[in-house]
Design an enzyme around this catalytic site. Sequence first.
Site, mmCIF file in Angstrom:
data_model
loop_
_atom_site.group_PDB
_atom_site.id
_atom_site.type_symbol
_atom_site.label_atom_id
_atom_site.label_comp_id
_atom_site.label_asym_id
_atom_site.label_seq_id
_atom_site.Cartn_x
_atom_site.Cartn_y
_atom_site.Cartn_z
ATOM 1 N N HIS A 1 0.854 -1.193 0.000
ATOM 2 C CA HIS A 1 0.000 0.000 0.000
ATOM 3 C C HIS A 1 0.888 1.240 0.000
ATOM 4 O O HIS A 1 2.012 1.215 0.506
ATOM 5 C CB HIS A 1 -0.892 0.016 1.230
ATOM 6 N N GLU B 1 0.874 4.005 1.716
ATOM 7 C CA GLU B 1 1.320 4.487 3.029
ATOM 8 C C GLU B 1 2.399 3.582 3.620
ATOM 9 O O GLU B 1 3.360 4.056 4.224
ATOM 10 C CB GLU B 1 0.135 4.585 3.999
ATOM 11 N N CYS C 1 -5.985 2.186 5.463
ATOM 12 C CA CYS C 1 -6.582 0.991 6.034
ATOM 13 C C CYS C 1 -5.993 0.753 7.432
ATOM 14 O O CYS C 1 -5.099 1.470 7.871
ATOM 15 C CB CYS C 1 -6.308 -0.213 5.130
ATOM 16 N N CYS D 1 -2.187 0.252 7.368
ATOM 17 C CA CYS D 1 -1.446 1.485 7.120
ATOM 18 C C CYS D 1 -1.558 2.469 8.281
ATOM 19 O O CYS D 1 -0.599 3.169 8.600
ATOM 20 C CB CYS D 1 -1.917 2.115 5.816
#
Length: 155
Positions: free
Chosen positions: A58, A60, A88, A91
């Site tokens: 992801h 992040e 999420c 993250c």
Amino acid sequence: MSKIDQDDIRYLRRAIELSRQARSKGNGAYGAILVHADGRVLAEAENNQVTGRDGTGHAEMNLVRVASERFDAATLADATLYASAEPCAMCAGAVFWSGVRRLVYALGSERNYALLPPSNDELRLGCREVLAHGKRKVEVDGPALEDEAASVFTA
């Protein structure tokens, strides 16, 4: 919640641009940018789950990995992480463990999920809820620029 200012808007737009770049490469449409309190851009990252064959790729997470290698704890504590969409749970945890003390996001998770095809790979736990369980406070601002961020998914 603090006020989102014009600098925040500018950095969110850069995160959204990174999400466009990620999508153009076949990855999830997510981008993130880390900015020091003095306005220096410290790092940028895109989602690379598909091209990197990494479920944790992801934006992040990728950003926190790079920033944690490059910068000390004091620098990270004085930075803001800007994300094209609400982080999420994974993250949000990474943001907390990195020591970053402010997070600003564009697209809220509920609207984000509504733009995606149904999947069993959903962990619907908002970043505020995750971060509220930490002893160290992380300021969270968002959503902002939701229409702009959502347009990346529909373009």
